[in-house]
Design an enzyme around this catalytic site. Structure first.
Site, PDB file in Angstrom:
ATOM      1  N   ASP A  46      94.127 -74.804   4.694  1.00 46.80           N
ATOM      2  CA  ASP A  46      94.655 -75.090   3.365  1.00 46.80           C
ATOM      3  C   ASP A  46      94.049 -76.368   2.809  1.00 46.80           C
ATOM      4  O   ASP A  46      94.319 -77.456   3.306  1.00 46.80           O
ATOM      5  CB  ASP A  46      96.180 -75.225   3.428  1.00 46.80           C
ATOM      6  CG  ASP A  46      96.775 -75.533   2.070  1.00 46.80           C
ATOM      7  OD1 ASP A  46      96.886 -74.597   1.259  1.00 46.80           O
ATOM      8  OD2 ASP A  46      97.121 -76.707   1.809  1.00 46.80           O
ATOM      9  N   TYR A  51      91.950 -82.912  -2.687  1.00 48.37           N
ATOM     10  CA  TYR A  51      91.670 -83.467  -1.361  1.00 48.37           C
ATOM     11  C   TYR A  51      90.208 -83.888  -1.208  1.00 48.37           C
ATOM     12  O   TYR A  51      89.883 -84.637  -0.286  1.00 48.37           O
ATOM     13  CB  TYR A  51      91.984 -82.452  -0.259  1.00 48.37           C
ATOM     14  CG  TYR A  51      93.372 -81.871  -0.262  1.00 48.37           C
ATOM     15  CD1 TYR A  51      94.400 -82.386  -1.054  1.00 48.37           C
ATOM     16  CD2 TYR A  51      93.674 -80.780   0.548  1.00 48.37           C
ATOM     17  CE1 TYR A  51      95.669 -81.828  -1.048  1.00 48.37           C
ATOM     18  CE2 TYR A  51      94.938 -80.221   0.568  1.00 48.37           C
ATOM     19  CZ  TYR A  51      95.930 -80.733  -0.234  1.00 48.37           C
ATOM     20  OH  TYR A  51      97.173 -80.162  -0.213  1.00 48.37           O
ATOM     21  N   LYS A  76      93.222 -75.299  -4.321  1.00 49.15           N
ATOM     22  CA  LYS A  76      94.148 -75.444  -5.447  1.00 49.15           C
ATOM     23  C   LYS A  76      93.474 -76.227  -6.559  1.00 49.15           C
ATOM     24  O   LYS A  76      92.644 -77.094  -6.298  1.00 49.15           O
ATOM     25  CB  LYS A  76      95.414 -76.200  -5.016  1.00 49.15           C
ATOM     26  CG  LYS A  76      96.021 -75.770  -3.699  1.00 49.15           C
ATOM     27  CD  LYS A  76      97.151 -76.684  -3.281  1.00 49.15           C
ATOM     28  CE  LYS A  76      97.527 -76.495  -1.836  1.00 49.15           C
ATOM     29  NZ  LYS A  76      96.537 -77.054  -0.897  1.00 49.15           N
ATOM     30  N   HIS A 109      98.102 -76.207  -8.461  1.00 48.09           N
ATOM     31  CA  HIS A 109      98.640 -77.207  -7.546  1.00 48.09           C
ATOM     32  C   HIS A 109     100.050 -77.685  -7.918  1.00 48.09           C
ATOM     33  O   HIS A 109     100.813 -78.103  -7.051  1.00 48.09           O
ATOM     34  CB  HIS A 109      97.688 -78.407  -7.483  1.00 48.09           C
ATOM     35  CG  HIS A 109      97.746 -79.166  -6.206  1.00 48.09           C
ATOM     36  ND1 HIS A 109      96.660 -79.785  -5.647  1.00 48.09           N
ATOM     37  CD2 HIS A 109      98.760 -79.408  -5.340  1.00 48.09           C
ATOM     38  CE1 HIS A 109      96.999 -80.376  -4.518  1.00 48.09           C
ATOM     39  NE2 HIS A 109      98.271 -80.160  -4.317  1.00 48.09           N
TER      40      HIS A 109
END
Length: 275
Positions: A46, A51, A76, A109
């Site tokens: 994930d 990120y 996301k 998100h």
């Protein structure tokens, strides 16, 4: 049927998803963690644009030698990139960064930015699915009212809603809503960052000869959630899979369920109440 690391759950639009995955938030150089996880038997990773490690996920997958079609990879889109045109660009960028042809699941998100942009962004996900860039689509941090907007717009239901879930923050109304609609619930922050020293966790860890993280992951699995524990340490990645050889009894589950503090128990941003 007993759960195992190879177990999968059925998705609303068809197909399956593994029952546990590796989270890679706050792990910029996550290639090694992904490789180790896959070698240990994980089959889901994930990630997210926020990120900034989508390329690293791709590196780890390629290094593992596991065939792409056996791995379920999620990303996301963050609210800075919401809107139809921008979201379409970003999804393509995500796929290019990953370098593996497609994503198995792509999520919005959060519900931040308001209804108009949320729906426009979700339409972009629908189009990306039609184009084969992503196989499944979903949302994260959504409450029932946000998913109702998708229904009212005449768009397909999300396969997944990924929300903060652990004994302190059980989001019961959202979980009930998703289950009624057939939407799979993924649990992020299942290890209640920084709060694993609770007496109930310690007691159950001793009772089952497990550690506190394993107790929390097992709770999530038995609740029917899909936990996404994150770690960059090989030994922890490995131990987080050792949750299929024991079971929490009814008293154990009741003790953990009793810890719920509602929204006050959240350990992350948890923007489920966004207007």
């Amino acid at each position: 049927m007993a759960l195992s690391l190879q177990s999968v759950t059925q998705l609303l639009s068809g197909g399956t998803m593994p029952v546990i995955g590796l989270g890679v938030y706050l792990n910029d150089e996550c290639a090694e963690a992904c490789q180790v996880a896959l070698e240990e038997g994980y089959r889901m990773i994930d990630s997210a644009r926020y990120y900034m490690n989508e390329a690293q996920v791709g590196v780890g997958v390629r290094r593992s030698g596991i065939p792409r079609e056996q791995i379920f990879i999620t990303s996301k889109i963050y609210h800075f990139d919401f809107g139809f045109a921008r979201a379409r660009e970003c999804i393509q960028e995500s796929v290019d960064q990953l370098g593996l042809g497609y994503y198995d699941l792509y999520l919005i998100h959060s519900p931040v930015t308001g209804k108009k942009k949320r729906i426009a962004t979700y339409r972009a996900l629908v189009e990306a699915k039609k184009d084969g860039l992503v196989k499944k689509i979903g949302v994260s941090n959504y409450s029932g009212k946000h998913i109702d907007e998708i229904i009212e717009a005449g768009l397909e239901l999300p396969d997944v809603n990924q929300i903060e879930l652990h004994p302190f923050c059980q989001q019961r109304l959202i979980v009930e809503y998703c289950r009624a609609k057939g939407i799979t619930v993924q649990a992020y922050s299942p290890l209640v960052t920084g709060r694993m020293d609770h007496d109930v966790f310690k007691h159950l860890a001793k009772k089952h000869d497990k550690d506190e993280a394993q107790i929390l992951i097992r709770w999530s699995l038995q609740k029917g959630y899909i936990p996404l524990p994150k770690s960059s340490h090989p030994e922890r990645i490995r131990s987080n899979t050792q949750v299929f050889n024991f079971e929490l009894d009814n008293d154990d589950m009741d003790a953990l369920d009793a810890l719920d503090q509602g929204g006050k128990g959240a350990v992350t941003w948890n923007p489920v109440e966004e207007p």
